[in-house]
Design an enzyme around this catalytic site. Structure first.
Site, short mmCIF file in Angstrom:
data_model
loop_
_atom_site.label_atom_id
_atom_site.label_comp_id
_atom_site.label_asym_id
_atom_site.label_seq_id
_atom_site.Cartn_x
_atom_site.Cartn_y
_atom_site.Cartn_z
N ASN A 8 6.84 8.94 -0.48
CA ASN A 8 6.26 7.91 -1.36
C ASN A 8 5.96 6.71 -0.47
O ASN A 8 6.85 5.92 -0.15
CB ASN A 8 7.24 7.55 -2.47
CG ASN A 8 6.66 6.58 -3.47
OD1 ASN A 8 5.59 6.00 -3.26
ND2 ASN A 8 7.37 6.37 -4.57
N ARG A 89 3.29 11.50 -2.86
CA ARG A 89 2.99 10.87 -4.14
C ARG A 89 1.72 10.05 -3.98
O ARG A 89 1.57 9.25 -3.06
CB ARG A 89 4.13 9.96 -4.56
CG ARG A 89 3.85 9.25 -5.88
CD ARG A 89 4.47 7.88 -5.93
NE ARG A 89 4.18 7.22 -7.20
CZ ARG A 89 4.37 5.93 -7.43
NH1 ARG A 89 4.85 5.16 -6.47
NH2 ARG A 89 4.08 5.39 -8.60
N ARG A 239 3.93 -7.60 -14.41
CA ARG A 239 2.63 -7.29 -15.02
C ARG A 239 2.62 -7.68 -16.49
O ARG A 239 3.63 -7.58 -17.17
CB ARG A 239 2.31 -5.80 -14.88
CG ARG A 239 2.20 -5.31 -13.46
CD ARG A 239 1.98 -3.79 -13.45
NE ARG A 239 2.02 -3.26 -12.10
CZ ARG A 239 2.55 -2.09 -11.78
NH1 ARG A 239 3.11 -1.33 -12.71
NH2 ARG A 239 2.53 -1.66 -10.53
#
Length: 397
Positions: A8, A89, A239
């Site tokens: 990742n 990923r 976010r």
């Protein structure tokens, strides 16, 4: 037997986990941080040990070389040749990739092209792919997409009510994210409930710094909260989640902060959410501490976070026409007892109840009361294992 490594890659980091396959035994795992900066940190964990070194790592290729050499140095492998597969990923697969794919030049080109959908992630994911191709060119190399699990959504769920040309020409639609996590915990929930996945309706809640909720019907994703990018959906650490789009032109007209696209993206992605409302932290642990110390902005941030998750779970109870279980996973979902109880206590009318004696730190499995019609489960996610399994699938084709 073979060894497969799950990767990742972030813009300045590289997280990895090495498996003995097909036994799915974790041999070692680690994290390289501050790639491209001074005083990079490489951590390797194996056999109950944790080894750390600080050095300057210029790029992802050097990072991959360091992690592979560490595996030899700690006698985890004898040579690079022992690693027969690598899974990467990748956040955005767009409409190109409905499944994982073997890496070739065309696949890598598309991963980089799709950076438009995940500008914070896909370029870093591509850097990790290139690094492994350079150092270990002959192993089975597979890309596993966060979005693939959600390609089963019906058009009514993934289309936005914009003029059709923006979908056909610009590919503007809901793609979702965290697909490997939702896929994994749905499968584990079926085992816990003792029923075939194909007979279950599940709501999976990946609640970490990034947050997404998915409606899983008979093992497939039929709707998910994240949208065109990972910005959409519920409130997150930094976010906004869903936002009235009219807010953006309004702030462009009335403030100096929203003059450039990159400023808008930065504020919505990195300066909002728990951090923006609390004014102090994006970490739920800090929010909890501040709340209990009487910080009203932290309390508001917490309340909004819970409110948005409850609303999405409620939506998906409607989409599925009921559910067999609600599943919590990822950093907050697995560890924040108060978050789980706050969410479920506020939607108990639907027949879900948390048992306070089961809902404790470290709980895994069923935390609901015996009379709860909708079971509440805590399942640690394992995205790296999903990636490793996909590599094995391609090896055996």
């Amino acid at each position: 037997m073979s060894k497969t490594i799950s990767i990742n890659a972030g813009s300045s980091s590289l997280k990895w986990q090495l498996y003995q396959m097909p036994e799915e035994t974790v041999l070692a795992k680690g994290l390289i941080e501050r790639i491209g900066l001074k005083d990079s940190i490489s951590t390797v964990k194996f056999d109950g040990r944790s080894e750390k070194q600080v050095l300057d790592i210029q790029d992802h290729t050097q990072a991959v070389k360091i992690l592979l050499d560490d595996l030899i140095r700690f006698d985890i492998i004898k040579s690079y040749d022992e690693i027969t597969g690598v899974g990467h990923r990748v956040v955005a697969g767009g409409e190109y990739f409905k499944d994982s794919a073997l890496v070739d030049d065309e696949v890598l080109r598309k991963v980089e092209e799709l950076s438009l959908l995940a500008p914070l992630h896909n370029p870093a994911n591509a850097a990790g792919i290139r690094a492994f191709r350079e150092i270990c060119p002959n192993i089975t190399s597979v890309v596993v997409f966060d979005t693939s699990f959600h390609t089963t959504m019906p058009e009514k769920a993934y289309r936005y009510p914009l003029p059709t040309k923006y979908y056909t020409e610009n590919k503007v639609r809901k793609y979702g994210a965290h697909g490997t996590s939702h896929q994994y915990v749905a499968g584990e929930a079926a085992k816990l409930l003792g029923k075939p996945l194909e007979e279950l309706k599940l709501i999976t809640c990946h609640v970490g710094n990034g947050v997404s909720v998915t409606a899983v019907d008979k093992g497939i994703s039929v709707d998910t909260s994240m949208g065109f990018t990972p910005l959409g959906g519920v409130m997150m650490g930094t976010r906004t989640g869903d936002l009235d789009p009219a807010i953006i032109p309004y702030l462009m007209e009335h403030t100096e902060d929203f003059n450039k696209p990159e400023d808008i993206s930065r504020i919505l992605n990195r300066e909002s959410g728990l951090l923006g409302v609390s004014g102090s932290s994006s970490d739920m642990r800090d929010i909890h501490t501040a709340m209990h110390n009487g910080d009203e902005k932290a309390k508001l941030a917490y309340d909004i976070f819970i409110d948005r998750l409850q609303k999405y779970i409620g939506q998906y109870l409607a989409v599925l026409n009921g559910a067999d279980a609600i599943i919590f996973t990822a950093g907050i979902g697995e560890n924040a007892v108060n978050v789980r109880s706050s969410i479920i206590n506020g939607i108990s009318w639907f027949g879900c109840k948390v048992d306070p004696e089961k809902n404790v730190f470290g709980a895994i499995g069923d935390i609901s009361t015996d009379d709860s019609r909708v079971k509440v489960l805590v399942i640690p996610t394992d995205e790296e294992l999903v990636i490793a399994r996909d590599v094995e699938r391609f090896k055996n084709q």
